[in-house]
Design an enzyme around this catalytic site. Structure first.
Site, PDB file in Angstrom:
ATOM      1  N   GLY A  45      -6.611   7.467   0.931  1.00 34.29           N
ATOM      2  CA  GLY A  45      -6.207   6.338   0.298  1.00 34.29           C
ATOM      3  C   GLY A  45      -5.846   6.596  -1.277  1.00 34.29           C
ATOM      4  CB  CYS A  46      -6.141   4.684  -4.256  1.00 31.50           C
ATOM      5  SG  CYS A  46      -5.790   4.867  -6.266  1.00 31.50           S
TER       6      CYS A  46
END
Length: 208
Positions: A45-46
């Site tokens: 993810g991020c």
């Protein structure tokens, strides 16, 4: 042969042995140094959010956030987040295997993500946010698969573990303003991390 000659001879032999020993030591150090570190690549993810945990780990030498999994050369943040490529936000971890193992890195990784989410991570949804372990060789693949299986039987999750295990592709470092974002912009980082639901998920799942 005089005593002076004997002394000179012993001195020269001793000096030669010391010089030879130092040379051997230097050569050995130079030849072994490239093998003292390894790299591992993870998508979770991020990439801002998965960097701090690896930075804190003993044995991790360096981390760089960037992009992996795609084929277009020199990807940019704008290109990757357009969701028109196969790139995923990723992190490259350089580590000392004598201090931390690949399996231990995986333990850190699992605690940063929701391994049951297939479409991204938390509120970050899209192909570029999908989680993945990028293995560099057969041994890493086996370790990753065993680690995933162990997690699946841990009882931590009711849903299936869907994090992909993929062959590593070229890793491209992200732009400078993304590196160590949690240090560059701590207030915004904390607000983003909290708002994404990642922190509450970690506390609920792992108590961290």
């Amino acid at each position: 042969m005089s005593n002076l000659d004997n002394m000179n001879r012993v001195f020269l032999l001793t000096l030669g042995c010391i010089t030879f020993a130092l040379t051997i030591t230097q050569v050995a150090a130079q030849s072994s140094s490239p093998g003292t570190t390894r790299t591992a690549i993870f998508a979770g993810g991020c990439f801002w959010c998965i960097q701090p945990a690896f930075d804190k780990a003993n044995g991790v030498i360096k981390t760089v956030v960037g992009y992996s999994g795609g084929t277009e050369p020199n990807p940019t943040y704008e290109l990757v987040t357009s969701e028109k490529t196969n790139y995923r936000e990723s992190i490259e971890v350089t580590y000392d295997p004598a201090k931390i193992s690949y399996d231990q890195l995986l333990d850190i990784y699992w605690r940063q993500i929701d391994p049951t989410q297939a479409d991204g991570q938390f509120t970050d949804v899209g192909p570029s946010y999908r989680a993945a372990i990028f293995y560099g060789n057969t041994e890493e693949k086996k370790v990753a698969e065993a680690s995933k299986e162990k997690l699946a039987h841990s009882g931590k999750f009711k849903k299936p573990i869907v994090t992909e295990i993929l062959a590593a592709m070229k890793f491209y470092p992200a732009e400078a303003y993304h590196q160590k974002y949690y240090q560059q912009n701590p207030e915004h980082f904390e607000a983003f991390e909290q708002g994404s639901g990642r922190v509450s998920f970690q506390k609920k799942t792992w108590g961290q």
